[in-house]
Motif scaffolding. Structure first.
Motif, PDB file in Angstrom:
ATOM      1  N   GLY A 142      31.028  37.583 -29.444  1.00 14.71           N
ATOM      2  CA  GLY A 142      29.728  38.234 -29.504  1.00 14.71           C
ATOM      3  C   GLY A 142      29.341  38.729 -30.872  1.00 14.71           C
ATOM      4  O   GLY A 142      28.332  39.426 -31.025  1.00 14.71           O
ATOM      5  N   ALA A 143      30.132  38.385 -31.893  1.00 14.43           N
ATOM      6  CA  ALA A 143      29.839  38.796 -33.271  1.00 14.43           C
ATOM      7  C   ALA A 143      30.303  37.687 -34.204  1.00 14.43           C
ATOM      8  O   ALA A 143      31.320  37.813 -34.896  1.00 14.43           O
ATOM      9  CB  ALA A 143      30.536  40.116 -33.609  1.00 14.43           C
ATOM     10  N   THR A 179      35.600  51.056 -39.802  1.00 13.60           N
ATOM     11  CA  THR A 179      36.098  51.002 -41.179  1.00 13.60           C
ATOM     12  C   THR A 179      36.492  49.594 -41.601  1.00 13.60           C
ATOM     13  O   THR A 179      36.069  49.126 -42.655  1.00 13.60           O
ATOM     14  CB  THR A 179      37.307  51.940 -41.355  1.00 13.60           C
ATOM     15  N   ARG A 180      37.306  48.901 -40.797  1.00 13.21           N
ATOM     16  CA  ARG A 180      37.775  47.569 -41.200  1.00 13.21           C
ATOM     17  C   ARG A 180      36.659  46.537 -41.127  1.00 13.21           C
ATOM     18  O   ARG A 180      36.655  45.566 -41.871  1.00 13.21           O
ATOM     19  CB  ARG A 180      38.958  47.127 -40.344  1.00 13.21           C
ATOM     20  N   THR A 181      35.722  46.728 -40.194  1.00 10.31           N
ATOM     21  CA  THR A 181      34.510  45.908 -40.134  1.00 10.31           C
ATOM     22  C   THR A 181      33.324  46.865 -40.132  1.00 10.31           C
ATOM     23  O   THR A 181      33.500  48.084 -40.130  1.00 10.31           O
ATOM     24  CB  THR A 181      34.455  45.033 -38.866  1.00 10.31           C
ATOM     25  N   ARG A 182      32.116  46.299 -40.078  1.00 12.39           N
ATOM     26  CA  ARG A 182      30.910  47.142 -39.987  1.00 12.39           C
ATOM     27  C   ARG A 182      30.247  46.971 -38.621  1.00 12.39           C
ATOM     28  O   ARG A 182      29.064  47.258 -38.464  1.00 12.39           O
ATOM     29  CB  ARG A 182      29.924  46.756 -41.096  1.00 12.39           C
ATOM     30  N   HIS A 200      26.257  48.597 -31.095  1.00 12.79           N
ATOM     31  CA  HIS A 200      27.548  49.035 -31.637  1.00 12.79           C
ATOM     32  C   HIS A 200      28.642  47.968 -31.564  1.00 12.79           C
ATOM     33  O   HIS A 200      29.828  48.290 -31.677  1.00 12.79           O
ATOM     34  CB  HIS A 200      28.039  50.289 -30.914  1.00 12.79           C
ATOM     35  N   GLY A 201      28.265  46.708 -31.349  1.00 17.00           N
ATOM     36  CA  GLY A 201      29.276  45.662 -31.228  1.00 17.00           C
ATOM     37  C   GLY A 201      29.989  45.653 -29.891  1.00 17.00           C
ATOM     38  O   GLY A 201      31.052  45.025 -29.756  1.00 17.00           O
ATOM     39  N   VAL A 248      33.863  44.250 -27.579  1.00 14.02           N
ATOM     40  CA  VAL A 248      34.869  45.307 -27.491  1.00 14.02           C
ATOM     41  C   VAL A 248      36.067  44.882 -26.652  1.00 14.02           C
ATOM     42  O   VAL A 248      37.225  45.233 -26.974  1.00 14.02           O
ATOM     43  CB  VAL A 248      34.238  46.612 -26.946  1.00 14.02           C
ATOM     44  N   GLU A 249      35.846  44.089 -25.621  1.00 12.51           N
ATOM     45  CA  GLU A 249      36.975  43.643 -24.796  1.00 12.51           C
ATOM     46  C   GLU A 249      37.856  42.659 -25.561  1.00 12.51           C
ATOM     47  O   GLU A 249      39.090  42.723 -25.509  1.00 12.51           O
ATOM     48  CB  GLU A 249      36.469  43.018 -23.497  1.00 12.51           C
ATOM     49  N   GLU A 250      37.220  41.739 -26.286  1.00 12.10           N
ATOM     50  CA  GLU A 250      37.984  40.757 -27.063  1.00 12.10           C
ATOM     51  C   GLU A 250      38.785  41.448 -28.160  1.00 12.10           C
ATOM     52  O   GLU A 250      39.969  41.142 -28.389  1.00 12.10           O
ATOM     53  CB  GLU A 250      37.028  39.726 -27.670  1.00 12.10           C
ATOM     54  N   VAL A 251      38.145  42.388 -28.846  1.00  8.62           N
ATOM     55  CA  VAL A 251      38.852  43.139 -29.898  1.00  8.62           C
ATOM     56  C   VAL A 251      39.985  43.953 -29.281  1.00  8.62           C
ATOM     57  O   VAL A 251      41.098  44.020 -29.835  1.00  8.62           O
ATOM     58  CB  VAL A 251      37.866  44.046 -30.651  1.00  8.62           C
TER      59      VAL A 251
END
Length: 578
Positions: free
Chosen positions: A478-479, A505-508, A516-517, A521-524
């Motif tokens: 999704g990103a 911090t590590r990404t934006r 908010h991405g 969130v589940e994949e991350v």
């Protein structure tokens, strides 16, 4: 940097015996605060051969440094205030970062300075920006950015087609620098660790250690991940805690010290296709300077400048803040923005240094100088405040010089003006091998450029992850501007401990992706769980904590003032031990 290396750093810093004994070996310098200034101090001290440790209560850059306008610049605003010394110093640092220290992180960006009145205004603006360019080129040993250019109204329309007709009669085009501020701080910490610094995020200072005569000789700290407490001994303690400066100084039970004013600035993010233009804009408002800054796939627009009196640990944008930025951007945009165009927002607090010491007085935030001050608050405790992101290196050098004393500083001078940050060495040759890198990994050239501009020559670490696990070369579902390997990189090499550390911090992704991405969130969460060894309960708690924080920030954005926004944000406490 990993959870294991963090624990090793804490173990190495912990003083279990008397100062000087094997089990209680003291540091030369303990740095409190992991923003850009503290990270710079750690690097400066480490590269002088000092034994230095740095602790940060949040994630790296968590307080102010990741919420800036993301500019490396001299500051035309300060030139208007005739602060030539600060502007010249900042421009000199801009050149170093652009062409020597961090060319992968700091990039030239052109801006238009509007001319709204015929005849008299152009010579006035030309004189100011001409001086700005001159100060940048004086003494420069590298090919600096281009000198300013004059644009007619037609030239403005070519450079920025979305400009509203009649808002300006022309413009002066000049160049400055932009930077991913959070990654700059993270890179400073990684570089310092590479030179021997001991670094631990999410480690809170709870008190200061003193000997019998009152000299500060270290700090009591709490590991917020395990709740364990211990003592760190140090010959000197330097606090670089920004808007927490006074709070940190109070731990020494002293009435003296530096005084800072917290000033809130917010930014909005809109998709790149929403505004047609290849240059940025700098606009004067009645309260602040408003920047419209082009990034890869979005525009960053801000900022505000208002005194802030709420909880400084979690500032948020109010609906009124967002409307203010939209309203002032729409003054010059032909197709006005609305709330529906905003895909993300963020807020941060500037620590503005006040004249004198703590005395209960306050100065309007727009009138405060950005020059920094270093002072010994009490014997053994040094405080630094003020300054700006661009001049972090100078601030760090001054702080370490002060800690060492004049004679020792001369014997052991700073070398950070020529110490390349992690990823800088070899970056430029790699920019000419984009096609090769794309072909080897099946990436679009835009993906390679994205990775190079975040990691520099550290892209080799991403490649190693992909070779180990080929599916990490794929974009996040999704990103798609980010690849899966970047999530694993954050945990394996960049010290991420929590899911929010990756998004903020590590990404934006917390502000440069819609909602908010949360689409990823589940994949991350899955990628981090596999890398950090989270069980299903821990993974679910991390995802839920991030979702709750996002919901609280969205609720704050629907309020109209800081007290209401702070209350909405406080409904979800800052990240606790999970």
């Amino acid at each position: 940097m990993t959870p294991l290396s963090r624990q090793a750093a804490l173990d190495a810093m912990a003083a279990t015996g008397e100062a000087g004994t094997a089990e209680g070996k003291e540091l030369d310098i303990l740095v409190i605060g992991g923003g850009v200034t503290g990270a710079g101090i750690a690097l400066d001290a480490a590269t002088r051969g000092l034994r230095v440790g740095i602790v940060e209560a949040q994630d790296w850059a968590g307080g102010t440094s990741r919420w800036s306008s993301k500019l490396v610049h001299g500051g035309l605003r300060y030139l208007q205030q005739l602060d030539f010394k600060l502007v010249a110093e900042a421009l000199s640092e801009r050149e170093r970062l652009l062409y020597t220290l961090a060319p992968h992180l700091v990039k030239p960006v052109p801006f238009l300075y509007p001319i709204t009145r015929r005849f008299w205004e152009r010579p006035y603006v030309t004189a100011g920006i001409g001086l700005y360019d001159t100060l940048a080129h004086l003494g420069s040993k590298v090919a600096s950015m281009p000198f300013h250019r004059h644009l007619t109204n037609r030239g403005v329309r070519r450079a920025f087609p979305s400009i509203k007709p009649g808002t300006m009669v022309g413009a002066v085009k000049y160049w400055d620098g932009k930077v991913d501020d959070a990654r700059l701080v993270l890179t400073l910490v990684r570089t310092a660790v590479g030179y021997g610094a001991l670094a631990a995020s999410r480690t809170k200072v709870t008190g200061l250690l003193k000997n019998d005569d009152g000299t500060v000789t270290g700090a009591h700290v709490r590991d917020l991940e395990s709740s364990s407490e211990f003592t760190i001994r140090a010959r000197k303690v330097i606090t670089a805690t920004g808007v927490w400066t006074e709070e940190t100084q109070d731990l020494a039970d002293t009435d003296g010290g530096l005084k800072v004013l917290a000033s809130k600035g917010i930014h909005i993010v809109v998709p790149r296709e929403r505004i047609q233009g290849e240059v940025g804009l700098i606009l004067q408002t009645e309260k602040s300077v408003l920047f419209v800054i082009p990034w890869e796939h979005y525009w960053l627009i801000g900022t505000t400048d208002t005194a802030y009196h709420q909880d400084i640990s979690a500032p948020v944008a109010t609906g009124a803040d967002i409307d203010y930025v939209i309203e002032h951007a729409n003054v010059v945009l032909d197709d006005p923005l609305t709330r529906d165009d905003v895909i993300g927002t963020f807020a941060g607090l500037r620590p503005l240094l006040q004249p004198g010491v703590k005395d209960g007085t306050e100065t309007a935030s727009t009138q405060v100088s950005r020059e920094h001050t270093v002072a010994e608050v009490t014997p053994g405790l040094i405080s630094i405040a003020g300054g700006k992101l661009t001049t972090y290196r100078v601030m760090a050098e001054d702080a370490v010089d002060f800690a060492l004393g004049e004679q020792r500083a001369k014997e052991l001078p700073s070398v950070t003006d020529r110490t390349l940050l992690h990823g800088a060495d070899g970056y430029l040759p790699l920019t000419r091998q984009v096609d090769r890198l794309a072909a080897e990994h099946g990436w679009e050239t835009a993906v390679v450029e994205h990775l190079l501009n975040r990691y520099g020559s550290g892209i080799a670490e991403i490649e190693a992850l992909v070779e180990e696990q080929p599916d990490l070369a794929q974009p996040l579902g999704g990103a798609p501007t980010y690849v899966r390997a970047e999530i694993v990189q954050a945990a394996r090499n960049e010290g991420a401990l929590h899911l929010e550390d990756v998004f903020e911090t590590r990404t934006r992704m917390t502000y440069d992706q819609p909602d908010h991405g949360l689409a990823v969130v589940e994949e991350v969460g899955d990628l981090l769980a596999a890398e950090l060894g989270w069980d299903p309960e821990r993974r679910a708690a991390e995802v839920d904590a991030y979702k709750a924080r996002c919901a609280a920030e969205d609720a704050a954005a629907r309020t109209t003032d800081d007290p209401a926004a702070a209350a909405a944000r406080a409904a979800v406490p800052s990240l606790q031990t999970l």
